[in-house]
Design a protein around this motif. Structure first.
Motif, PDB file in Angstrom:
ATOM      1  N   ASP A 258     -10.360   6.563  -1.805  1.00  0.00           N
ATOM      2  CA  ASP A 258     -11.309   6.068  -2.798  1.00  0.00           C
ATOM      3  C   ASP A 258     -11.371   4.543  -2.744  1.00  0.00           C
ATOM      4  O   ASP A 258     -10.525   3.884  -2.136  1.00  0.00           O
ATOM      5  N   VAL A 259     -12.381   4.009  -3.416  1.00  0.00           N
ATOM      6  CA  VAL A 259     -12.588   2.559  -3.402  1.00  0.00           C
ATOM      7  C   VAL A 259     -11.418   1.819  -4.039  1.00  0.00           C
ATOM      8  O   VAL A 259     -10.981   0.759  -3.568  1.00  0.00           O
ATOM      9  N   GLY A 260     -10.886   2.368  -5.131  1.00  0.00           N
ATOM     10  CA  GLY A 260      -9.764   1.726  -5.817  1.00  0.00           C
ATOM     11  C   GLY A 260      -8.558   1.545  -4.924  1.00  0.00           C
ATOM     12  O   GLY A 260      -7.886   0.510  -4.964  1.00  0.00           O
ATOM     13  N   THR A 261      -8.284   2.546  -4.077  1.00  0.00           N
ATOM     14  CA  THR A 261      -7.147   2.450  -3.163  1.00  0.00           C
ATOM     15  C   THR A 261      -7.361   1.346  -2.143  1.00  0.00           C
ATOM     16  O   THR A 261      -6.444   0.575  -1.826  1.00  0.00           O
ATOM     17  N   VAL A 262      -8.595   1.223  -1.606  1.00  0.00           N
ATOM     18  CA  VAL A 262      -8.881   0.179  -0.625  1.00  0.00           C
ATOM     19  C   VAL A 262      -8.767  -1.203  -1.261  1.00  0.00           C
ATOM     20  O   VAL A 262      -8.189  -2.134  -0.683  1.00  0.00           O
ATOM     21  N   VAL A 263      -9.309  -1.339  -2.484  1.00  0.00           N
ATOM     22  CA  VAL A 263      -9.212  -2.625  -3.175  1.00  0.00           C
ATOM     23  C   VAL A 263      -7.753  -2.975  -3.442  1.00  0.00           C
ATOM     24  O   VAL A 263      -7.312  -4.111  -3.216  1.00  0.00           O
ATOM     25  N   ALA A 264      -6.975  -2.003  -3.940  1.00  0.00           N
ATOM     26  CA  ALA A 264      -5.559  -2.246  -4.222  1.00  0.00           C
ATOM     27  C   ALA A 264      -4.801  -2.579  -2.945  1.00  0.00           C
ATOM     28  O   ALA A 264      -3.925  -3.456  -2.934  1.00  0.00           O
ATOM     29  N   ALA A 265      -5.137  -1.901  -1.844  1.00  0.00           N
ATOM     30  CA  ALA A 265      -4.466  -2.174  -0.570  1.00  0.00           C
ATOM     31  C   ALA A 265      -4.797  -3.579  -0.078  1.00  0.00           C
ATOM     32  O   ALA A 265      -3.931  -4.298   0.438  1.00  0.00           O
ATOM     33  N   THR A 266      -6.074  -3.987  -0.243  1.00  0.00           N
ATOM     34  CA  THR A 266      -6.472  -5.331   0.180  1.00  0.00           C
ATOM     35  C   THR A 266      -5.765  -6.393  -0.643  1.00  0.00           C
ATOM     36  O   THR A 266      -5.253  -7.390  -0.102  1.00  0.00           O
ATOM     37  N   LEU A 267      -5.712  -6.183  -1.957  1.00  0.00           N
ATOM     38  CA  LEU A 267      -4.994  -7.116  -2.819  1.00  0.00           C
ATOM     39  C   LEU A 267      -3.497  -7.088  -2.508  1.00  0.00           C
ATOM     40  O   LEU A 267      -2.820  -8.122  -2.555  1.00  0.00           O
ATOM     41  N   GLY A 268      -2.997  -5.888  -2.209  1.00  0.00           N
ATOM     42  CA  GLY A 268      -1.583  -5.782  -1.833  1.00  0.00           C
ATOM     43  C   GLY A 268      -1.284  -6.545  -0.564  1.00  0.00           C
ATOM     44  O   GLY A 268      -0.231  -7.176  -0.430  1.00  0.00           O
ATOM     45  N   LEU A 269      -2.236  -6.507   0.371  1.00  0.00           N
ATOM     46  CA  LEU A 269      -2.059  -7.252   1.613  1.00  0.00           C
ATOM     47  C   LEU A 269      -1.973  -8.746   1.344  1.00  0.00           C
ATOM     48  O   LEU A 269      -1.148  -9.460   1.934  1.00  0.00           O
ATOM     49  N   SER A 270      -2.815  -9.233   0.429  1.00  0.00           N
ATOM     50  CA  SER A 270      -2.739 -10.651   0.075  1.00  0.00           C
ATOM     51  C   SER A 270      -1.430 -10.961  -0.639  1.00  0.00           C
ATOM     52  O   SER A 270      -0.871 -12.046  -0.490  1.00  0.00           O
ATOM     53  N   ARG A 271      -0.911  -9.995  -1.412  1.00  0.00           N
ATOM     54  CA  ARG A 271       0.392 -10.182  -2.068  1.00  0.00           C
ATOM     55  C   ARG A 271       1.511 -10.227  -1.039  1.00  0.00           C
ATOM     56  O   ARG A 271       2.534 -10.895  -1.254  1.00  0.00           O
ATOM     57  N   LEU A 272       1.331  -9.524   0.084  1.00  0.00           N
ATOM     58  CA  LEU A 272       2.363  -9.540   1.126  1.00  0.00           C
ATOM     59  C   LEU A 272       2.404 -10.870   1.854  1.00  0.00           C
ATOM     60  O   LEU A 272       3.463 -11.281   2.340  1.00  0.00           O
ATOM     61  N   GLN A 273       1.273 -11.538   1.947  1.00  0.00           N
ATOM     62  CA  GLN A 273       1.224 -12.795   2.691  1.00  0.00           C
ATOM     63  C   GLN A 273       2.118 -13.846   2.063  1.00  0.00           C
ATOM     64  O   GLN A 273       2.757 -14.634   2.765  1.00  0.00           O
ATOM     65  N   GLY A 274       2.178 -13.851   0.710  1.00  0.00           N
ATOM     66  CA  GLY A 274       3.030 -14.818   0.024  1.00  0.00           C
ATOM     67  C   GLY A 274       4.506 -14.641   0.353  1.00  0.00           C
ATOM     68  O   GLY A 274       5.160 -15.579   0.834  1.00  0.00           O
ATOM     69  N   PRO A 275       5.071 -13.420   0.108  1.00  0.00           N
ATOM     70  CA  PRO A 275       6.479 -13.202   0.457  1.00  0.00           C
ATOM     71  C   PRO A 275       6.773 -13.384   1.938  1.00  0.00           C
ATOM     72  O   PRO A 275       7.824 -13.921   2.300  1.00  0.00           O
ATOM     73  N   THR A 276       5.848 -12.937   2.801  1.00  0.00           N
ATOM     74  CA  THR A 276       6.079 -13.085   4.241  1.00  0.00           C
ATOM     75  C   THR A 276       6.137 -14.555   4.624  1.00  0.00           C
ATOM     76  O   THR A 276       7.032 -14.998   5.355  1.00  0.00           O
ATOM     77  N   THR A 277       5.165 -15.326   4.108  1.00  0.00           N
ATOM     78  CA  THR A 277       5.161 -16.761   4.381  1.00  0.00           C
ATOM     79  C   THR A 277       6.418 -17.420   3.851  1.00  0.00           C
ATOM     80  O   THR A 277       7.026 -18.275   4.514  1.00  0.00           O
ATOM     81  N   TYR A 278       6.821 -17.008   2.639  1.00  0.00           N
ATOM     82  CA  TYR A 278       8.030 -17.603   2.061  1.00  0.00           C
ATOM     83  C   TYR A 278       9.256 -17.273   2.901  1.00  0.00           C
ATOM     84  O   TYR A 278      10.089 -18.152   3.173  1.00  0.00           O
ATOM     85  N   LEU A 279       9.412 -16.006   3.292  1.00  0.00           N
ATOM     86  CA  LEU A 279      10.601 -15.614   4.046  1.00  0.00           C
ATOM     87  C   LEU A 279      10.668 -16.335   5.387  1.00  0.00           C
ATOM     88  O   LEU A 279      11.754 -16.699   5.849  1.00  0.00           O
ATOM     89  N   ILE A 280       9.510 -16.548   5.997  1.00  0.00           N
ATOM     90  CA  ILE A 280       9.483 -17.317   7.244  1.00  0.00           C
ATOM     91  C   ILE A 280       9.910 -18.755   6.981  1.00  0.00           C
ATOM     92  O   ILE A 280      10.739 -19.324   7.706  1.00  0.00           O
ATOM     93  N   SER A 281       9.359 -19.346   5.919  1.00  0.00           N
ATOM     94  CA  SER A 281       9.758 -20.708   5.557  1.00  0.00           C
ATOM     95  C   SER A 281      11.229 -20.768   5.171  1.00  0.00           C
ATOM     96  O   SER A 281      11.929 -21.731   5.486  1.00  0.00           O
TER      97      SER A 281
END
Length: 304
Positions: A258-281
């Motif tokens: 459903d659309v809600g799952t895709v939107v949540a997954a996309t937002l979740g992906l952006s949420r992953l970028q923060g922790p991933t960037t932080y852990l690399i730093s």
């Protein structure tokens, strides 16, 4: 690195435990807003269109956000205080050690001492405050968010995981070179400050200016490595976002999600970028602070 963390634990173990518990609580709440977003989007897309339910979901989402922010405030404040305490401890020990060295062997290298007390102690102490809690929170956030995405749509969860591995490999390959450049910069700076305090300034100006040029060249090389790595990591993040949109959109068209799952997954992906960037730093910071820790441990203040 083990020696660095062992030293940090010896001076701040009990306070680190409190920070770790706070970070676990924050990580546990990381995926909760995504679930609310998924439900809100599906409510608006498929109905039933109930205003009361919409406000209930919005209020619940805001409550989770405020609780998470409150926990982050407490953790941030405590970790910064801890870092400042450790800075004071390092400076005190360096000063007392230098005073004892001066009593026993005469003159000491005051330039090296001033550099260690002012800059090196500051950087190492700041790192101490979040040495345990920050990576725990970020790793927990990754697990929480990837777990949510994978539970709602495994294919999109696999995309999220596939973004992380190449970024880790790139950083591991480049950080060793950056560490070597960092150690070289510290040694050159110590040498320059020693000459400023140990000689007639007019006789050492040209040599010291040459060492400043060396520091500039070292930093320039470090910058090239860092910005090139950042470019590659950002490219991977961008590709992951595009892939989620394309794969998720195709699944919605085929009726597989459903659309809600895709939107949540996309937002979740952006949420992953923060922790991933932080852990690399954070890995970079751990590596560089390990170098600084070794340089401070091996500090020789005796002036020949």
């Amino acid at each position: 690195m083990i020696q660095l963390y062992a030293a940090i634990w010896r001076v701040s173990g009990q306070r680190q435990i409190v920070l770790i518990l706070l970070s676990v609580a924050i990580a546990a709440l990381a995926a909760a807003p995504l679930k609310f977003q998924q439900d809100i989007v599906n409510l608006l897309t498929y109905g039933p269109f109930e205003t009361s339910k919409l406000f209930l979901l919005g209020g619940g989402m805001m409550a989770v956000i405020l609780v998470s922010l409150g926990l982050k405030w407490v953790m941030g404040y405590r970790s910064q205080l801890l870092g400042e305490d450790v800075i004071r401890l390092i400076r005190s020990r360096l000063l007392i050690g230098a005073a004892n060295e001066e009593k026993s062997s005469g003159r000491i290298r005051t330039g090296t001492l001033s550099t260690a007390i002012s800059a090196e102690a500051e950087e190492l102490g700041k790192f101490t405050g979040g040495a345990f809690s920050e990576p725990v929170m970020q790793v927990g956030t990754l697990i929480s968010v990837i777990g949510f995405v994978a539970s709602t749509q495994p294919g999109l969860g696999l995309v999220a995981l596939s973004m992380i591995a190449p970024q880790v490999i790139i950083v591991l390959l480049t950080q060793r070179k950056v560490n070597a450049l960092l150690a070289e910069r510290v040694r050159i700076l110590r040498c320059a400050t020693d000459q400023i305090t140990a000689t007639e300034l007019k006789d050492a100006v040209q040599v010291i200016l040459g060492e400043f040029d060396q520091i500039y060249n070292v930093r320039r090389t470090m910058f090239r490595w860092k910005v090139s790595t950042k470019f590659l990591l950002s490219s991977i993040n961008g590709a992951g976002t595009v892939l989620v949109f394309m794969l998720g959109g195709a699944m919605v068209i085929d009726g597989e999600t459903d659309v809600g799952t895709v939107v949540a997954a996309t937002l979740g992906l952006s949420r992953l970028q923060g922790p991933t960037t932080y852990l690399i730093s954070f890995y970079r910071e751990v590596s560089s602070n390990r170098v600084k820790f070794e340089l401070l441990r091996g500090l020789n203040l005796h002036q020949e």
